[in-house]
Design an enzyme around this catalytic site. Sequence first.
Site, short mmCIF file in Angstrom:
data_model
loop_
_atom_site.label_atom_id
_atom_site.label_comp_id
_atom_site.label_asym_id
_atom_site.label_seq_id
_atom_site.Cartn_x
_atom_site.Cartn_y
_atom_site.Cartn_z
N ASP A 159 23.95 6.03 67.55
CA ASP A 159 25.12 5.26 67.98
C ASP A 159 25.15 3.90 67.27
O ASP A 159 24.28 3.06 67.50
CB ASP A 159 25.05 5.06 69.49
N ASP A 160 26.13 3.70 66.39
CA ASP A 160 26.32 2.42 65.68
C ASP A 160 25.25 2.14 64.64
O ASP A 160 25.02 0.98 64.28
CB ASP A 160 26.39 1.24 66.66
N CYS A 189 33.55 4.84 68.44
CA CYS A 189 32.75 5.89 69.08
C CYS A 189 33.52 7.13 69.54
O CYS A 189 33.29 8.23 69.05
CB CYS A 189 32.01 5.30 70.28
N ARG A 191 33.46 11.16 68.30
CA ARG A 191 32.84 12.23 69.08
C ARG A 191 33.83 13.35 69.36
O ARG A 191 33.46 14.53 69.39
CB ARG A 191 32.26 11.65 70.36
N LYS A 194 25.17 10.24 75.44
CA LYS A 194 26.48 9.63 75.63
C LYS A 194 27.60 10.66 75.52
O LYS A 194 27.76 11.30 74.48
CB LYS A 194 26.65 8.53 74.58
N HIS A 198 31.38 10.06 76.86
CA HIS A 198 32.47 9.19 76.42
C HIS A 198 33.74 9.95 76.06
O HIS A 198 34.55 9.49 75.26
CB HIS A 198 32.00 8.36 75.21
N HIS A 230 22.92 1.15 69.68
CA HIS A 230 24.08 0.46 70.26
C HIS A 230 23.63 -0.69 71.16
O HIS A 230 22.63 -0.60 71.85
CB HIS A 230 24.87 1.49 71.08
N ASP A 241 27.66 7.71 64.28
CA ASP A 241 29.03 7.99 64.68
C ASP A 241 30.06 7.07 64.04
O ASP A 241 31.26 7.35 64.09
CB ASP A 241 29.18 7.94 66.21
N ASN A 242 29.61 5.97 63.44
CA ASN A 242 30.52 5.04 62.75
C ASN A 242 29.66 4.00 62.04
O ASN A 242 28.44 4.10 62.02
CB ASN A 242 31.51 4.38 63.71
N LYS A 278 32.11 -1.51 61.90
CA LYS A 278 32.71 -0.70 62.96
C LYS A 278 34.04 -1.29 63.42
O LYS A 278 34.17 -2.49 63.60
CB LYS A 278 31.74 -0.62 64.14
#
Length: 550
Positions: free
Chosen positions: A50-51, A88, A92, A145, A147, A236, A342-343, A395
Site C-alpha cells: 500500500d503506497d 487506493c 483495487r 485492506k 476498501h 501506508h 497499488d499506486n 499518489k
Amino acid sequence: MKYRLISLIIIIAIVAGSTDIQAQSVLDSDVEAQPPKDTHQPNILLLVADDLGYGDLGSYGSNINTPNLDQLADEGLRFSRFYTASICAPSRAMLLSGNDNHVAGMGSQFRNTEYWGYEGHLTDRIATIPQLLKQAGYQTYMTGKWHLGTGEGQLPPSKGFDRSFVLHQGAANHYNNTGLSQSYSTADYSVDGQPVSWPEDGYSTQVYTDSMMKYINEYKDSDKPFFAYAAYTSPHWPLQVENSFWQKYEGDFDQGYEKLRKQRLASLKEAGMVTDGHELPPLHDEVRQWEKLNPQEKEREARKMELYAGMVDNLDHHIGRLIRMLKDIGEYEKTVIVFMSDNGAAGEDFYNDPRDDFLQSKYDNSLENMGSPTSFVSYGPPWAEAGSAPFRYFKGYTYEGGIVAPMIIRAPTMKRRGEIYDGFVTLTDLAPTFYEIAGISYPDSLNGSPIRPLVGTSLTPVLQDKVKTASSDNSWVMERSGRVLVRKDDWKLVKPPGSEWGDKTNFELYNLAQDPSEKHNVKDKHPEKFQELFEEWEEYKKENKVREMF
C-alpha cells in the site's frame, strides 16, 4: 494453454498478519463452487503493498533492505512500466475486476452514491477474480485492506472469498482500531463478514500475514488450488513500526530528500529500471528546499524516512515468512508470485490538515514518540518525491509518479528470470492473466446478470517469450475524481488536478519516449495527436458516464 503455464501459481503481495480470531467460514451464496477443471491448476497468491514508491525495493535500486522480494525478482520478472490508478480504492476495484474503475463502481474513492459508476462498492457489472476462480474449484482467501464497500452484500464473502480477515476502510492505526477523523474515529474489521475486534498487541503486517498463513495451512491437504489475496496496509501512513526495524536506518537519510531523489535516479539507472538519459522533473511546489530547514526540522524529516524504510523492511520480512511456509508445505514450486504496489508514493499529511484536528488531539508526534502506536506520522510530498523518482509527482496525480508502480512476477516454470520488462502493462492485465493460467474462460454473465468484458490482456506470453508488448493497441484511459490520463503508444494526455473540467485548454500532452519526466507539454506542437487523444477521452467519458461533480 500449455501445461507449463497451467502449472504456475501466482502471488501478488499485499501486507498480511497474525490473529487468533476464530470464525465460521462464510461461503459466497451467489457463486456455487465447482470441482477443479484441471488437477494441475495453480495456486494464486496475490500480494499488494500500500503506497509503496517505485524506487523503494532493493531490486529497483533502493537502499532499503528487501532480500525476500529481491529474490523473487531474481527468480522472476520486474516490470518497469506497470500502471495503476492514482489512488487506493479505484486501483483495487480494477485489480479484482480486470475492468474500468467506473464499471466496477469506484469512479471516486470518497463517495457512495446512487449514480452509475459512483456506487462506492463493487457492482454486479463485473465479476471478481475470486468469484470466477471459486467457480473453477479454487479455495479463496483474503487478508488486509478491503476498501471496496462496507454495506450488506459488499464485503469479501459476497465477492467470492471463502475466508477473509479484513479492514473495511482504507487506513487505520497499525496497532489498534483508531480511525482517521471525527467521522471515522474507529476502524472496522471483520472475519468472514462478521465484525471482530483488532487483536491486542497486534501489528498490521504480522496480523495479516499470520491470518493468511493460517488459512493456507488449514486447507493445505485439500485437492483444490488456492487464490490468496494479501492486501497489506504497509507502508501506508501512519508510519508506525517496532524500533528494531527502523533503527537500522538511523542516519541513512540525513542528507535530505533532494539528495535521496538524485541517488534513487542513479540507482534506478544502475538497476536498469530507467534509461541513462532519464532526467528528474521539477519538484512539487509543496516541497521546501532541504537547506532551508532548521536542524530540528531536518532531524524530524530524516526520522520520517527512517520509519518508512523500517516499514518496508518489515513488510519484506513478513512476506519472507509466507514464502518460507509455502516452501515448508511443498507449495512454493507450484506457486506463481506477483508483488505490486497499488499506486505511487503517498504525499498526504492528514495530521497537519487544518480542516480536522482529530489526529492532533489523539496522537503525539514528538520526535521521541515518532513511530510508536501513539504517533501518526506521514512522510509527505518531500519524501514521496524521492519514492516516486524518477517520475513526476506522486499518489493522487495522473502524472507518471502517481501511477507507475513496482511489480514483480515469479513463476516456477517461466522462461524469463532476472529480467526487466519495459512494455506498457496495467493492473487490469492481471485478472486475464490469472484466468489463462487457471485455464478458465471469462463469461458473458454471472448469476444470470450480464457483465462487462475484460479490458486487460493476459501477460502469460510476456512470462514465457520475449514479446515487445502484451497489449494489442498499447492504450489506456483512466479517470478518478477529475484527474484524467489517456495513454496511447508513446503519447499521454493529462488533465491536471484543479483545472476546469470542460476547458480543453487545461489538458496537457507528453511524448513519454522523448520525455518520460513529463517536463515538456507539447500539445501546441502536435495538435493532431492532441485532438486524437482528446477524442478518446470524450468517448470514454460518455461510455463510462463520468460526472464532473466528482
